[in-house]
Motif scaffolding. Structure first.
Motif, PDB file in Angstrom:
ATOM      1  N   THR A 235       0.853  -1.183   0.000  1.00 41.04           N
ATOM      2  CA  THR A 235       0.000   0.000   0.000  1.00 41.04           C
ATOM      3  C   THR A 235       0.889   1.233   0.000  1.00 41.04           C
ATOM      4  O   THR A 235       2.115   1.141   0.201  1.00 41.04           O
TER       5      THR A 235
ATOM      6  N   ASP B  59      -1.190   5.595   3.051  1.00 43.32           N
ATOM      7  CA  ASP B  59      -2.543   5.075   2.900  1.00 43.32           C
ATOM      8  C   ASP B  59      -3.025   4.439   4.200  1.00 43.32           C
ATOM      9  O   ASP B  59      -2.222   3.952   5.015  1.00 43.32           O
TER      10      ASP B  59
ATOM     11  N   SER C  17      -3.144  -4.910   0.747  1.00 47.38           N
ATOM     12  CA  SER C  17      -2.997  -3.457   0.916  1.00 47.38           C
ATOM     13  C   SER C  17      -2.642  -3.070   2.344  1.00 47.38           C
ATOM     14  O   SER C  17      -3.232  -2.159   2.927  1.00 47.38           O
TER      15      SER C  17
END
Length: 302
Positions: free
Chosen positions: A126, A130, A200
């Motif tokens: 990620t 984020d 992620s």
């Protein structure tokens, strides 16, 4: 040079060269200390080349250094929150376990004769600022692992890095990495893969500092959770340094431009503390390495 991948307003990603590295690191460090890393503003020269959408694409070009060197006409100011993983889709991500002596000891292992490696997939990456969303069923034992990451800059065939010099020359640069881990899933079996690949979740960036501008043997790595220091290590304490890892890996597979090697974490992880300190909803993990900047990811459990 500091190269990054950023998200443009039109939805594209583009590679960029930081115009003033010292100012960028100062701005980012001040924002991180204030608890708002994403707010840092970075002045960047966008790099324009056909088919090049990120730093990973850039490294596929044999003349990538010439493309980066300019001349540069345009300059844009971007927010750190717009940064994508510096290499969004590496062909390979090889992570090193048990590579700092203090971490090896705290986890109850002997010093290894060869590196312990496992794979992380590109979907696990990620951006450096984020948010990380964790399904509630997977949130029982979340852990931080601040690490130095190595980015490969040229083709290295099997056996193509037989010594430290050739291995070092194969490295394009270095970045900051969080090997985000679900410990309960990791130790459910003898294989670590499922605990290391939450989608992620592993922050990677904020930029890649080229090897001519960074000494991997003289940096300090610090990991904080909600501003409280949890890990501090000198990269010279690595059992297997970046060149040694490149030499070992290329003794059985090849490496390609844009491939990533995470060099392992130091002592102080939450799992090894007494009592254990697992990450929970709302926690923010910040990892900084002198000369490379820092990353900061906030966790949301859903």
């Amino acid at each position: 040079m500091r190269l990054l991948t950023f998200r443009a307003p039109d939805g594209r990603t583009l590679p960029g060269l930081i115009a003033d590295p010292e100012a960028a690191e100062t701005a980012l460090t001040e924002a991180l200390r204030a608890g708002d890393g994403p707010s840092a503003v970075l002045r960047v020269h966008p790099i324009s080349a056909t088919g090049v959408r990120n730093v990973g694409d850039l490294l596929q070009r044999e003349n990538w250094r010439d493309l980066v060197s300019g001349p540069h006409v345009d300059t844009v100011d971007i927010s750190a929150r717009d940064l994508a993983p510096v290499i969004p889709r590496p062909g390979k991500i090889l992570c090193t376990g048990l590579n700092y002596a203090d971490h090896i000891t705290e986890m109850g292992h002997e010093l290894p004769d060869v590196p312990t490696l496992f794979a992380k997939f590109p979907d696990a990456l990620t951006g450096p600022f984020d948010g990380v969303e964790v399904p509630a069923d997977n949130s029982g034992a979340l852990d931080f692992e601040g690490e130095l990451a190595v980015v490969i800059g040229r083709d290295v065939p099997l056996g193509g890095a037989p010594d430290e010099v050739s291995a070092t020359e194969a490295i394009a640069g270095y970045a900051v990495f969080d090997d985000f881990t679900m410990r309960d899933l990791q130790y459910r079996t003898a294989q670590w893969l499922q605990g290391k690949n939450l989608c992620s979740a592993s922050g990677f960036g904020p930029w890649m500092t080229t090897g001519d501008a960074f000494d991997p043997g003289s940096a300090t790595l610090v990991t904080r959770v909600n501003g409280v220091e949890k890990q501090r290590a000198d990269t010279r304490e690595l059992v297997f340094n970046p060149a040694a890892l490149v030499r070992f890996i290329t003794s059985f597979i090849n490496l390609r431009p844009g491939d990533v090697i995470a060099t392992g974490t130091s002592g102080g992880v939450g799992w090894a503390r007494s009592p254990r300190e697992m990450l929970t909803d709302g926690d923010t993990v910040t990892v900084e390495i002198t000369g490379l900047g820092g990353i900061s990811n906030r966790i949301t459990v859903r």
